[in-house]
Scaffold this motif. Sequence first.
Motif, PDB file in Angstrom:
ATOM      1  N   LYS A  95      34.827  40.815  38.005  1.00  0.00           N
ATOM      2  CA  LYS A  95      35.929  41.511  38.672  1.00  0.00           C
ATOM      3  C   LYS A  95      37.078  40.546  38.953  1.00  0.00           C
ATOM      4  O   LYS A  95      38.252  40.854  38.695  1.00  0.00           O
ATOM      5  CB  LYS A  95      35.440  42.140  39.972  1.00  0.00           C
ATOM      6  CG  LYS A  95      36.509  42.831  40.767  1.00  0.00           C
ATOM      7  CD  LYS A  95      35.970  43.315  42.098  1.00  0.00           C
ATOM      8  CE  LYS A  95      37.104  43.796  42.978  1.00  0.00           C
ATOM      9  NZ  LYS A  95      36.647  44.070  44.334  1.00  0.00           N
ATOM     10  N   ARG A  98      38.895  39.677  35.739  1.00  0.00           N
ATOM     11  CA  ARG A  98      39.807  40.751  35.303  1.00  0.00           C
ATOM     12  C   ARG A  98      41.088  40.726  36.128  1.00  0.00           C
ATOM     13  O   ARG A  98      42.187  40.867  35.574  1.00  0.00           O
ATOM     14  CB  ARG A  98      39.111  42.107  35.412  1.00  0.00           C
ATOM     15  CG  ARG A  98      38.085  42.364  34.330  1.00  0.00           C
ATOM     16  CD  ARG A  98      37.636  43.821  34.327  1.00  0.00           C
ATOM     17  NE  ARG A  98      37.026  44.228  35.581  1.00  0.00           N
ATOM     18  CZ  ARG A  98      35.734  44.131  35.868  1.00  0.00           C
ATOM     19  NH1 ARG A  98      34.904  43.609  34.985  1.00  0.00           N
ATOM     20  NH2 ARG A  98      35.272  44.552  37.023  1.00  0.00           N
ATOM     21  N   GLU A  99      40.968  40.549  37.450  1.00  0.00           N
ATOM     22  CA  GLU A  99      42.157  40.475  38.301  1.00  0.00           C
ATOM     23  C   GLU A  99      43.030  39.284  37.912  1.00  0.00           C
ATOM     24  O   GLU A  99      44.259  39.395  37.860  1.00  0.00           O
ATOM     25  CB  GLU A  99      41.755  40.373  39.776  1.00  0.00           C
ATOM     26  CG  GLU A  99      41.148  41.630  40.339  1.00  0.00           C
ATOM     27  CD  GLU A  99      40.664  41.446  41.771  1.00  0.00           C
ATOM     28  OE1 GLU A  99      40.834  40.357  42.343  1.00  0.00           O
ATOM     29  OE2 GLU A  99      40.109  42.417  42.321  1.00  0.00           O
ATOM     30  N   ASP A 101      43.205  37.881  34.963  1.00  0.00           N
ATOM     31  CA  ASP A 101      43.835  38.169  33.678  1.00  0.00           C
ATOM     32  C   ASP A 101      45.060  39.067  33.852  1.00  0.00           C
ATOM     33  O   ASP A 101      46.088  38.863  33.207  1.00  0.00           O
ATOM     34  CB  ASP A 101      42.832  38.824  32.723  1.00  0.00           C
ATOM     35  CG  ASP A 101      41.737  37.863  32.272  1.00  0.00           C
ATOM     36  OD1 ASP A 101      41.939  36.635  32.406  1.00  0.00           O
ATOM     37  OD2 ASP A 101      40.684  38.347  31.812  1.00  0.00           O
ATOM     38  N   VAL A 102      44.949  40.054  34.744  1.00  0.00           N
ATOM     39  CA  VAL A 102      46.082  40.951  35.007  1.00  0.00           C
ATOM     40  C   VAL A 102      47.238  40.164  35.613  1.00  0.00           C
ATOM     41  O   VAL A 102      48.398  40.313  35.202  1.00  0.00           O
ATOM     42  CB  VAL A 102      45.646  42.117  35.929  1.00  0.00           C
ATOM     43  CG1 VAL A 102      46.846  42.881  36.450  1.00  0.00           C
ATOM     44  CG2 VAL A 102      44.708  43.048  35.184  1.00  0.00           C
ATOM     45  N   GLN A 103      46.930  39.300  36.585  1.00  0.00           N
ATOM     46  CA  GLN A 103      47.983  38.494  37.214  1.00  0.00           C
ATOM     47  C   GLN A 103      48.622  37.550  36.203  1.00  0.00           C
ATOM     48  O   GLN A 103      49.842  37.360  36.198  1.00  0.00           O
ATOM     49  CB  GLN A 103      47.411  37.687  38.374  1.00  0.00           C
ATOM     50  CG  GLN A 103      47.037  38.531  39.577  1.00  0.00           C
ATOM     51  CD  GLN A 103      46.354  37.712  40.667  1.00  0.00           C
ATOM     52  OE1 GLN A 103      46.091  36.530  40.496  1.00  0.00           O
ATOM     53  NE2 GLN A 103      46.063  38.354  41.789  1.00  0.00           N
ATOM     54  N   ALA A 105      48.931  38.065  33.007  1.00  0.00           N
ATOM     55  CA  ALA A 105      49.775  38.861  32.121  1.00  0.00           C
ATOM     56  C   ALA A 105      51.102  39.188  32.807  1.00  0.00           C
ATOM     57  O   ALA A 105      52.171  39.138  32.167  1.00  0.00           O
ATOM     58  CB  ALA A 105      49.054  40.149  31.717  1.00  0.00           C
ATOM     59  N   VAL A 106      51.068  39.488  34.099  1.00  0.00           N
ATOM     60  CA  VAL A 106      52.305  39.786  34.838  1.00  0.00           C
ATOM     61  C   VAL A 106      53.202  38.559  34.889  1.00  0.00           C
ATOM     62  O   VAL A 106      54.417  38.634  34.660  1.00  0.00           O
ATOM     63  CB  VAL A 106      51.967  40.307  36.261  1.00  0.00           C
ATOM     64  CG1 VAL A 106      53.195  40.342  37.132  1.00  0.00           C
ATOM     65  CG2 VAL A 106      51.332  41.681  36.185  1.00  0.00           C
ATOM     66  N   GLU A 109      54.771  37.936  31.546  1.00  0.00           N
ATOM     67  CA  GLU A 109      55.859  38.896  31.294  1.00  0.00           C
ATOM     68  C   GLU A 109      57.112  38.504  32.070  1.00  0.00           C
ATOM     69  O   GLU A 109      58.226  38.560  31.542  1.00  0.00           O
ATOM     70  CB  GLU A 109      55.400  40.310  31.688  1.00  0.00           C
ATOM     71  CG  GLU A 109      56.431  41.383  31.446  1.00  0.00           C
ATOM     72  CD  GLU A 109      56.784  41.545  29.974  1.00  0.00           C
ATOM     73  OE1 GLU A 109      57.942  41.928  29.697  1.00  0.00           O
ATOM     74  OE2 GLU A 109      55.933  41.276  29.109  1.00  0.00           O
TER      75      GLU A 109
END
Length: 198
Positions: A95, A98-99, A101-103, A105-106, A109
């Motif tokens: 978990k 995954r968090e 990885d999302v951060q 990616a943000v 970007e």
Amino acid sequence: MDDEDRVEDVNDFDPDVVLNDRKPGIVTDYVNLSIGLLQSYGWYILFAILAIVYLHNKWSTARRKNSPKNNTAGIEYESDTALKRQEAMEAHRDKLQRELDVQAAVVAEQQRAKTEEKRKHLIDDWERHQQGQGYRSKTAGRVDEKPTTTGSTTKKSDKPSLRKDDYNPLTGESSSNSGESCSYRPGRRSGGGGGGGG
């Protein structure tokens, strides 16, 4: 016959003969050594014996509690709980990954958007330069924080000044002394009351 021999032995007793009861020398040495040690280190030996007894009792009760006879069901229970705990830790790690990885990616970007904006800004600067308007706009990125309402550049505050306007510490003079360089001088530093320097 034995009774007669004994009677003769008792009758042959001579009171002038001194019997020498010799003790073996090694036994005497050990007895004297042990008595000397007890006299010198008796309390230490006593405390050491008490500590050994206490630790033996403590460890024996702990051994009895953890003996395999008492914990056959406990081992199975502990293995089940350990397995569940390990699975929960792995799920939590997944978990968190995954968090993360999302951060990431943000952030990537946002970094890409900043890079693109900077590239566009450089292209605009180059186009302005080509048109003769100057290479870079020096006022475009700057925002005036304190717009001036009056035409004067110096600003007087309403607070009273803590020192006089004519004070300059580099000159060594002040207007209040009227010519004297300093009105206070500290006393001479000296050592103790007598002898030896100072």
